[in-house]
Scaffold this motif. Structure first.
Motif, PDB file in Angstrom:
ATOM      1  N   TYR A   2       0.877  -1.203  -0.131  1.00 38.14           N
ATOM      2  CA  TYR A   2      -0.203   0.120   0.165  1.00 38.14           C
ATOM      3  C   TYR A   2       0.749   1.110   0.096  1.00 38.14           C
ATOM      4  O   TYR A   2       0.776   2.128   1.029  1.00 38.14           O
ATOM      5  N   TYR A  10      -0.931   4.896   0.784  1.00 32.77           N
ATOM      6  CA  TYR A  10      -1.430   4.863   2.028  1.00 32.77           C
ATOM      7  C   TYR A  10      -0.324   4.943   3.103  1.00 32.77           C
ATOM      8  O   TYR A  10      -0.348   5.552   4.092  1.00 32.77           O
ATOM      9  N   ARG A  11       0.966   4.420   2.711  1.00 34.01           N
ATOM     10  CA  ARG A  11       1.849   4.468   3.401  1.00 34.01           C
ATOM     11  C   ARG A  11       2.662   5.742   3.642  1.00 34.01           C
ATOM     12  O   ARG A  11       2.865   6.516   4.520  1.00 34.01           O
ATOM     13  N   GLY A  14       0.282   8.398   5.336  1.00 39.08           N
ATOM     14  CA  GLY A  14       0.271   8.259   6.947  1.00 39.08           C
ATOM     15  C   GLY A  14       1.593   8.893   7.312  1.00 39.08           C
ATOM     16  O   GLY A  14       1.678   9.525   8.228  1.00 39.08           O
TER      17      GLY A  14
END
Length: 194
Positions: free
Chosen positions: A35, A38-39, A42
């Protein structure tokens, strides 16, 4: 009951607990690996929390500066090829000076025209992991008064932007000189019939 008996908490269980935590941490990293977006989102969120902490507390500028320099270092390693052509030219020149064979005088080969993919010095995964860890460490450093060194922050900001501009200019000149592009955005790979 002694501490070496099973089921008793003590120093003997520390290595097994540490090993268990390491396995769980590695499993978490393995689960988030695919991902990419999304990493990075974050990490951007953690970086935003860090920036918000710096701005609202009006302190820890030296921590912020050190963090920015580290992220710049990671970015440069991410943009550079693993096998630097300028270093290969220097090694070849040193070999010729020491009496080695001059390979430039030989006939050209098809190997020079062969496609070689861009291999980064710092892969994306390591870049993300190092940036996230550094951001978390910098965020935790802002909770300690030891790292709140009083400095005149505008000098740090100007110095960072000058350093950023100079290093990126040098990196872009290196990319132009050796004709490589570290990004594959927009490239379409087609196999089979056209």
């Amino acid at each position: 009951m002694s501490s070496s008996e099973p089921g008793t908490p003590g120093f003997g269980s520390f290595p097994s607990q540490y090993s268990k935590l390491q396995r769980q941490y590695q499993q978490l990293l393995d689960r988030v690996t695919p991902y990419v977006l999304y990493r990075w989102l974050g990490t951007a969120g953690i970086l935003s929390l860090f920036a918000l902490r710096i701005v609202l507390s009006q302190g820890w500028y030296i921590v912020c500066y050190a963090h920015a320099i580290y992220l710049l270092n990671l970015l440069l390693a991410f943009l550079q090829p693993k096998f630097d052509p300028s270093l290969q030219e220097d090694l070849l020149a040193d070999e010729i000076e020491e009496g080695g064979e001059d390979t430039n005088g030989s006939l050209p080969s098809q190997r020079d025209d062969e496609f070689r993919p861009f291999v980064r010095r710092l892969p994306e995964w390591q870049f993300w992991l190092s940036a996230t860890r550094a951001t978390l460490i910098a965020l935790f450093c802002t909770f300690s008064e030891v790292f709140d060194v009083p400095v005149y922050w505008p000098i740090l900001v100007v110095y960072f932007f000058v350093l950023f501009a100079l290093t990126m200019r040098r990196q872009i000149q290196h990319m132009i000189k050796y004709n490589y592009v570290p990004f594959d955005i927009g490239r379409k790979v087609r196999y089979g019939n056209k």
